[in-house]
Design an enzyme around this catalytic site. Structure first.
Site, short mmCIF file in Angstrom:
data_model
loop_
_atom_site.label_atom_id
_atom_site.label_comp_id
_atom_site.label_asym_id
_atom_site.label_seq_id
_atom_site.Cartn_x
_atom_site.Cartn_y
_atom_site.Cartn_z
N CYS A 1 -5.54 -9.64 2.98
CA CYS A 1 -6.69 -8.75 3.24
C CYS A 1 -8.00 -9.48 3.54
O CYS A 1 -8.55 -9.32 4.62
CB CYS A 1 -6.89 -7.81 2.06
SG CYS A 1 -5.56 -6.61 1.95
N THR B 1 -5.99 -0.84 6.97
CA THR B 1 -7.36 -1.30 7.26
C THR B 1 -7.51 -1.50 8.76
O THR B 1 -6.76 -2.26 9.37
CB THR B 1 -7.61 -2.62 6.52
OG1 THR B 1 -7.36 -2.40 5.13
CG2 THR B 1 -9.04 -3.10 6.73
N GLY C 1 -13.19 -21.77 -6.76
CA GLY C 1 -11.74 -21.95 -6.62
C GLY C 1 -11.40 -22.55 -5.28
O GLY C 1 -12.27 -23.07 -4.58
N PHE D 1 -15.49 -11.84 -8.93
CA PHE D 1 -15.43 -12.58 -7.65
C PHE D 1 -16.49 -13.68 -7.58
O PHE D 1 -16.79 -14.16 -6.49
CB PHE D 1 -15.55 -11.63 -6.44
CG PHE D 1 -14.27 -10.91 -6.15
CD1 PHE D 1 -13.53 -11.20 -5.02
CD2 PHE D 1 -13.78 -9.96 -7.03
CE1 PHE D 1 -12.33 -10.56 -4.77
CE2 PHE D 1 -12.58 -9.31 -6.79
CZ PHE D 1 -11.85 -9.61 -5.66
N VAL E 1 0.84 -1.21 0.00
CA VAL E 1 0.00 0.00 0.00
C VAL E 1 0.87 1.26 0.00
O VAL E 1 0.68 2.16 -0.82
CB VAL E 1 -0.96 -0.02 1.21
CG1 VAL E 1 -1.66 1.31 1.39
CG2 VAL E 1 -1.99 -1.13 1.02
N LEU F 1 -6.79 -0.89 -3.18
CA LEU F 1 -6.06 -1.47 -4.32
C LEU F 1 -6.01 -2.99 -4.26
O LEU F 1 -6.08 -3.59 -3.19
CB LEU F 1 -4.64 -0.90 -4.39
CG LEU F 1 -3.65 -1.15 -3.23
CD1 LEU F 1 -3.07 -2.54 -3.27
CD2 LEU F 1 -2.54 -0.11 -3.29
N1 LIG Z 1 -1.83 -5.49 0.46
C1 LIG Z 1 -3.00 -5.10 -0.01
O1 LIG Z 1 -3.45 -5.52 -1.07
C2 LIG Z 1 -3.83 -4.10 0.77
C3 LIG Z 1 -4.90 -3.48 0.12
C4 LIG Z 1 -5.67 -2.57 0.83
C5 LIG Z 1 -5.39 -2.31 2.17
N2 LIG Z 1 -4.36 -2.97 2.77
C6 LIG Z 1 -4.08 -2.64 4.18
O2 LIG Z 1 -3.01 -1.70 4.20
C7 LIG Z 1 -2.15 -1.95 5.33
C8 LIG Z 1 -0.73 -2.21 4.84
O3 LIG Z 1 -0.75 -3.39 4.06
P1 LIG Z 1 0.53 -3.84 3.21
O4 LIG Z 1 0.12 -5.07 2.49
O5 LIG Z 1 1.08 -2.68 2.47
O6 LIG Z 1 1.54 -4.22 4.41
P2 LIG Z 1 3.08 -4.61 4.28
O7 LIG Z 1 3.34 -5.52 5.41
O8 LIG Z 1 3.39 -5.01 2.89
O9 LIG Z 1 3.83 -3.22 4.54
C9 LIG Z 1 3.83 -2.55 5.76
C10 LIG Z 1 5.15 -1.78 5.90
O10 LIG Z 1 5.09 -0.92 7.03
C11 LIG Z 1 6.36 -0.90 7.65
N3 LIG Z 1 6.22 -0.40 9.03
C12 LIG Z 1 5.65 -1.01 10.08
N4 LIG Z 1 5.69 -0.21 11.16
C13 LIG Z 1 6.30 0.95 10.79
C14 LIG Z 1 6.64 2.17 11.46
N5 LIG Z 1 6.35 2.38 12.73
N6 LIG Z 1 7.27 3.14 10.74
C15 LIG Z 1 7.58 2.94 9.45
N7 LIG Z 1 7.29 1.80 8.76
C16 LIG Z 1 6.65 0.82 9.43
C17 LIG Z 1 6.85 -2.33 7.53
O11 LIG Z 1 8.26 -2.43 7.68
C18 LIG Z 1 6.37 -2.69 6.12
O12 LIG Z 1 7.35 -2.41 5.14
C19 LIG Z 1 -2.80 -3.12 6.08
O13 LIG Z 1 -3.65 -2.59 7.06
C20 LIG Z 1 -3.60 -3.81 5.01
O14 LIG Z 1 -4.69 -4.51 5.55
C21 LIG Z 1 -3.56 -3.84 2.09
#
Ligand SMILES: NC(=O)c1ccc[n+]([C@@H]2O[C@H](COP(=O)([O-])OP(=O)(O)OC[C@H]3O[C@@H](n4cnc5c(N)ncnc54)[C@H](O)[C@@H]3O)[C@@H](O)[C@H]2O)c1
Length: 465
Positions: free
Chosen positions: A275, A137, A268, A264, A27, A169
């Site tokens: 997520c 989230t 599968g 969706f 994200v 996304l």
């Molecule tokens: N991956 C997806 O498709 C997606 C889509 C929509 C929403 N989300 C939500 O977005 C959020 C992030 O998801 P993601 O998949 O990007 O997670 P991720 O684990 O890929 O990335 C999170 C990043 O945050 C960093 N981090 C953690 N604590 C920190 C701090 N205090 N300071 C600086 N950096 C820090 C970590 O090192 C990591 O690189 C989650 O809540 C997820 O549910 C994810």
């Protein structure tokens, strides 16, 4: 409650801003690169030194189509930089996006400790008023609680306001989703904050402006609905198997109703990733906290576990026993086009097969070999060679382009359990493979239908439901 506003709030081009993005995962890194592309000046921080080191060397730590080029362009144009120091990242900035992970705990509730830590660090470092935008989230009420945490550590005279703007996304299409969103949701009680947050996004985006709890719930509800749709497709698919009809066609017939939609609605091995499972659990946890029943979400979670086990029990049924059988598992990422194996059906299925005594060889075009529960094969062709059965869990292009004749010649057995629905059944049959699927392929659960007074009989196969 703040009235809900649905409409457009313009425009990014008129207001390029300095933005701090915290967390460089799927994200955060996507948001940082896209915001720079839109003209903003972005500083992106991550607390993981290894990840930050990679980014500083121009490497992208995740697989996301187009991201590498967008990051490189942002850095080259001087609009995107990566750094470790939060104070430096906040210089001249009035807005910071929180994009840190909120992984599930065993209770189903998300772990908000990374978010609280990041909000605390930012607030302590702020030298002027700051808007914190939570893109992670989170359960409803989180932004309100975070604002109290921020107020405890902020310098006298500095005000930190926390808004919600959840991210929608999809991995593997993250950039197009960010740059052309179906909608942008902004949760804040302050109109000036809403306008500032909305101005970050592409001009002309449809913006849903509501209160913070509402915005937070939009994300949970949207993902829970998608999970329900997937689970419903799997339930229909099992009925199709028992009826001896083809689920792909039935579900196309259902989904082509414009009120329903085909997205969706494909059978599968169940949903996975970082997520949907987490957000269904989070949605349920919100219900439990509030004393409100979430029966549909409860059933969906159960159904999804069953969907994964169904693949394993179907293979056991077809092979007689899994013990000592050599099984190729194609697909370890939770879907095609990503390297993300978090809560992935492929990994889960491979583990179950191993637990049942199978000798498992895995391959995925993008996932890391380190994620393989069994042995790793360096290609799909190598994985299927000598196998008694092949299980396909994602619709990766590499799997779609496999030649059934080559697969059949390389295998020891003839069973192809195509849970992702990528193989042409007739083409596979022609070369001696027997394709089993989810709601398609060879029958394993075909029943006599006994609706009196009309009844007719078919041979009854053993049930795997
Ligand atoms: N991956 C997806 O498709 C997606 C889509 C929509 C929403 N989300 C939500 O977005 C959020 C992030 O998801 P993601 O998949 O990007 O997670 P991720 O684990 O890929 O990335 C999170 C990043 O945050 C960093 N981090 C953690 N604590 C920190 C701090 N205090 N300071 C600086 N950096 C820090 C970590 O090192 C990591 O690189 C989650 O809540 C997820 O549910 C994810």
């Amino acid at each position: 409650m703040t009235p809900v506003h649905v409409g457009t709030i313009d425009t990014v081009s008129a207001v390029p801003r300095r933005v701090c993005v915290v967390g460089a995962g799927y994200v955060g890194l996507t948001a940082a690169a896209c915001l720079a592309h839109l003209g903003h000046r972005v500083r992106c921080v991550d607390s993981d030194p290894a990840r930050l080191g990679q980014l500083l060397e121009g490497q992208i730590p995740i697989h996301e189509p187009g991201l590498e080029d967008l990051v490189a362009a942002g850095v080259d144009q001087g609009r995107l930089e990566f750094l470790a120091d939060l104070e430096q990242a906040l210089l001249d900035t009035e807005i910071a996006l929180l994009c840190v992970g909120t992984p599930p705990q065993s209770s189903g509730e998300p772990d908000l400790s990374h978010l609280a830590a990041a909000a605390r660090q930012l607030s302590a470092a702020a030298t002027k008023d700051l808007i914190l935008v939570v893109k992670s989230t989170v359960p409803p009420g989180t932004c309100e609680a975070l604002e109290l945490v921020c107020a405890e550590v902020v310098a006298p005279g500095v005000v930190v306001r926390v808004a919600s703007s959840p991210e929608f996304l999809r991995e593997s299409r993250a950039i197009e989703d960010f740059l052309a969103p179906d909608r942008v949701v902004v949760g804040t009680e302050y109109l000036d904050v809403a306008e500032t947050v909305a101005s970050l996004y592409p001009a002309g985006s449809t913006v849903v402006h509501c209160d913070r709890r509402g915005a937070e719930l939009v994300k949970y509800a949207a993902n829970t609905f998608l999970a329900i749709k997937i689970s419903f497709a799997n339930e229909v698919a099992r009925l199709c198997e028992a009826l001896g009809t083809d689920a792909t066609t039935v579900l196309a017939g259902v989904g082509l109703d414009a009120r329903i939609g085909t997205a969706f609605l494909r059978p599968g091995p169940g949903y996975g990733g970082s997520c949907l499972p987490k957000d269904v659990a989070g949605f349920r946890a919100v219900g439990q906290t509030l004393g409100t029943q979430t029966r549909l979400a409860d059933a969906t979670e159960q159904e999804n576990l069953h969907a994964r086990l169904f693949v394993v029990s179907k293979l056991a049924l077809v092979l007689g026993s899994l013990a000592g059988k050599q099984v190729a598992v194609l697909g370890l990422a939770f879907k095609a086009g990503t390297d993300d194996t978090r809560d992935s059906p492929g990994v889960h299925i491979a583990r179950q097969l191993i637990a049942a005594g199978a000798d498992v060889r895995c391959f995925d075009p993008l996932a890391s070999p380190a994620e393989a529960p069994g042995n790793w094969a360096h290609s799909a062709a190598a994985a299927v060679t000598g196998s008694d059965a092949v299980v396909v869990t994602t619709a990766a292009e590499e799997f779609k382009s496999l030649d059934p004749a080559v697969v059949a010649a390389a295998m020891r057995g003839t069973v192809l359990l195509d849970a992702a629905g990528v193989f042409d059944i007739a083409a596979c049959s022609a070369v001696g493979l027997t394709v089993y699927g989810i709601g398609r392929g060879a029958p394993t659960d075909f029943h006599a239908i006994v609706w009196p007074p009309l009844r007719w009989a078919h041979p009854v196969a053993t049930a795997a439901r």
